[in-house]
Write an enzyme that holds these catalytic residues in place. Structure first.
Site, mmCIF file in Angstrom:
data_model
loop_
_atom_site.group_PDB
_atom_site.id
_atom_site.type_symbol
_atom_site.label_atom_id
_atom_site.label_comp_id
_atom_site.label_asym_id
_atom_site.label_seq_id
_atom_site.Cartn_x
_atom_site.Cartn_y
_atom_site.Cartn_z
ATOM 1 N N SER A 150 0.859 -1.198 0.000
ATOM 2 C CA SER A 150 0.000 0.000 0.000
ATOM 3 C C SER A 150 0.885 1.234 0.000
ATOM 4 O O SER A 150 2.015 1.200 0.495
ATOM 5 C CB SER A 150 -0.872 0.013 1.264
ATOM 6 N N TYR A 163 -1.699 -0.838 10.395
ATOM 7 C CA TYR A 163 -1.905 -1.450 9.069
ATOM 8 C C TYR A 163 -0.760 -1.013 8.150
ATOM 9 O O TYR A 163 -0.152 -1.838 7.468
ATOM 10 C CB TYR A 163 -3.268 -0.998 8.521
HETATM 11 P P1 NAP Z 1 -11.895 -5.477 -1.038
HETATM 12 O O1 NAP Z 1 -12.454 -4.883 -2.274
HETATM 13 O O2 NAP Z 1 -12.599 -5.211 0.235
HETATM 14 O O3 NAP Z 1 -11.756 -7.047 -1.267
HETATM 15 C C1 NAP Z 1 -11.273 -7.840 -0.243
HETATM 16 C C2 NAP Z 1 -11.241 -9.296 -0.720
HETATM 17 O O4 NAP Z 1 -10.507 -10.013 0.236
HETATM 18 C C3 NAP Z 1 -12.595 -9.942 -0.803
HETATM 19 O O5 NAP Z 1 -12.601 -10.803 -1.921
HETATM 20 C C4 NAP Z 1 -12.701 -10.727 0.509
HETATM 21 O O6 NAP Z 1 -13.614 -11.809 0.312
HETATM 22 C C5 NAP Z 1 -11.245 -11.147 0.659
HETATM 23 N N1 NAP Z 1 -10.749 -11.406 2.006
HETATM 24 C C6 NAP Z 1 -10.848 -10.609 3.097
HETATM 25 N N2 NAP Z 1 -10.210 -11.151 4.140
HETATM 26 C C7 NAP Z 1 -9.667 -12.326 3.704
HETATM 27 C C8 NAP Z 1 -8.881 -13.330 4.326
HETATM 28 N N3 NAP Z 1 -8.547 -13.276 5.608
HETATM 29 N N4 NAP Z 1 -8.506 -14.398 3.567
HETATM 30 C C9 NAP Z 1 -8.861 -14.474 2.273
HETATM 31 N N5 NAP Z 1 -9.598 -13.550 1.635
HETATM 32 C C10 NAP Z 1 -10.004 -12.475 2.350
HETATM 33 O O7 NAP Z 1 -10.368 -4.995 -0.787
HETATM 34 P P2 NAP Z 1 -9.312 -4.308 -1.770
HETATM 35 O O8 NAP Z 1 -9.418 -2.834 -1.598
HETATM 36 O O9 NAP Z 1 -9.399 -4.894 -3.116
HETATM 37 O O10 NAP Z 1 -7.936 -4.736 -1.063
HETATM 38 C C11 NAP Z 1 -7.096 -5.722 -1.611
HETATM 39 C C12 NAP Z 1 -5.664 -5.442 -1.204
HETATM 40 O O11 NAP Z 1 -5.285 -4.133 -1.640
HETATM 41 C C13 NAP Z 1 -5.382 -5.473 0.302
HETATM 42 O O12 NAP Z 1 -4.135 -6.070 0.521
HETATM 43 C C14 NAP Z 1 -5.306 -4.006 0.680
HETATM 44 O O13 NAP Z 1 -4.494 -3.792 1.817
HETATM 45 C C15 NAP Z 1 -4.663 -3.449 -0.578
HETATM 46 N N6 NAP Z 1 -4.843 -2.007 -0.737
HETATM 47 C C16 NAP Z 1 -6.072 -1.479 -0.987
HETATM 48 C C17 NAP Z 1 -6.209 -0.109 -1.155
HETATM 49 C C18 NAP Z 1 -7.520 0.559 -1.456
HETATM 50 O O14 NAP Z 1 -7.575 1.794 -1.439
HETATM 51 N N7 NAP Z 1 -8.585 -0.189 -1.730
HETATM 52 C C19 NAP Z 1 -5.072 0.714 -1.053
HETATM 53 C C20 NAP Z 1 -3.845 0.133 -0.790
HETATM 54 C C21 NAP Z 1 -3.732 -1.234 -0.643
HETATM 55 P P3 NAP Z 1 -14.272 -12.627 1.554
HETATM 56 O O15 NAP Z 1 -15.064 -11.649 2.353
HETATM 57 O O16 NAP Z 1 -15.108 -13.704 0.895
HETATM 58 O O17 NAP Z 1 -13.109 -13.192 2.303
#
Ligand code: NAP
Length: 258
Positions: A150, A163
């Site tokens: 991130s 985090y």
């Molecule tokens: P998201 O849209 O909320 O999607 C999260 C996904 O993770 C869902 O498919 C969820 O499905 C699954 N999940 C959650 N906990 C889990 C676990 N313990 N084991 C396996 N699967 C799990 O999130 P996102 O924004 O795409 O984030 C993805 C990655 O990007 C993360 O590493 C986050 O830190 C990083 N990131 C995001 C942002 C942002 O602004 N969105 C910025 C920087 C970094 P289930 O509920 O079925 O498990």
């Protein structure tokens, strides 16, 4: 999601990709992009219904060489099953994308209870290490691992400080694993900026926060999940065959480091 014309290239024909936490958001976009480019894709997340939905959504995009396996990344048995099911169907793994993370607290570091610290470490860092241990014996020469960190890794923001620290740890893990797995397996990381997903729903819920963050970017917009998927596809592809141990910031110009 609109895919650029470059995504019609087939850089991953014959390749097998495992993407954790890939039933929505950035993980799903990565699975979609790798699948569009010809990979056999293994999608997973905690909830079996989400996995089934993701498999269906990929099929709706014409991607049918897909395996769906429920996997909570901090559960040892489920990690084992994810890798074993992949091997049973495909025999090996060419691309591993470790995307799962949790952000369970807005507390300042001095106030975070120990079980919450444990959860952050378990899901954001330790599960990645253990999944890599499980997968690497089945990854042939030329394979790649990509982690999702991130922009917060460089400057942990208030309300998500610890985090951010776990995401900083992934930058070190990238360097350490790249050295350990060279020259056979490349290891890189993508550090996304702000992407409106369920995980970052404050961006969607609050128009003022959204505007303030857009103004912090040089490009004047939030990130798209497809922006992150493009970066992962690049790092996993032979286009990046001389890149290992690096973190690619994909944040629209939000300051990270020199
Ligand atoms: P998201 O849209 O909320 O999607 C999260 C996904 O993770 C869902 O498919 C969820 O499905 C699954 N999940 C959650 N906990 C889990 C676990 N313990 N084991 C396996 N699967 C799990 O999130 P996102 O924004 O795409 O984030 C993805 C990655 O990007 C993360 O590493 C986050 O830190 C990083 N990131 C995001 C942002 C942002 O602004 N969105 C910025 C920087 C970094 P289930 O509920 O079925 O498990």
């Amino acid at each position: 999601m609109v895919l650029s014309s470059s995504s019609t290239m087939k850089r991953f024909s014959g390749k097998v990709a495992v993407v954790t936490a890939s039933t929505q958001g950035i993980g799903f976009a990565i699975a979609l992009r790798l699948g569009m480019e010809g990979a056999s894709v293994v999608v997973s997340s905690r909830k079996p219904t989400n996995v089934d939905n993701a498999v269906q959504q990929l099929a709706d995009h014409g991607i049918t060489d897909v395996l769906g396996v429920p996997c909570h990344v901090s559960d040892a048995q489920q990690r084992k099953r994810l890798i074993q099911s992949t091997l049973d169907k495909y025999g090996h793994i060419d691309i591993l994308v470790s995307n799962a993370a949790a952000n369970p607290t807005v507390d300042p570091i001095l106030e975070i209870p120990e079980p919450v610290l444990d959860k952050l470490w378990e899901i954001n860092v330790k599960a990645t290490v253990l999944l890599v241990q499980e997968a690497v014996p089945h990854m042939p020469r030329g394979s790649s691992i990509t982690m999702i960190s991130s922009i917060a890794a460089y400057q942990p923001q208030a309300t998500m400080t610890m985090y951010g620290v776990t995401k900083t740890a992934l930058l070190g893990l990238t360097k350490a694993l790249a050295a350990e797995l060279a020259p056979d397996i490349r290891v890189n990381t993508v550090a996304p900026g702000f992407v409106p997903t369920h995980f970052a729903d404050f961006l969607v819920r609050n128009e003022d926060i959204k505007k303030a963050i857009e103004e912090k970017t040089l490009l004047g917009r939030l990130g798209k999940t497809s922006d992150m998927a493009s970066a992962v596809a690049f790092l996993a592809s032979s286009d990046a065959s001389y890149i290992t141990g690096e973190t690619l910031v994909v944040a629209g110009g939000v300051p990270s480091r020199l």
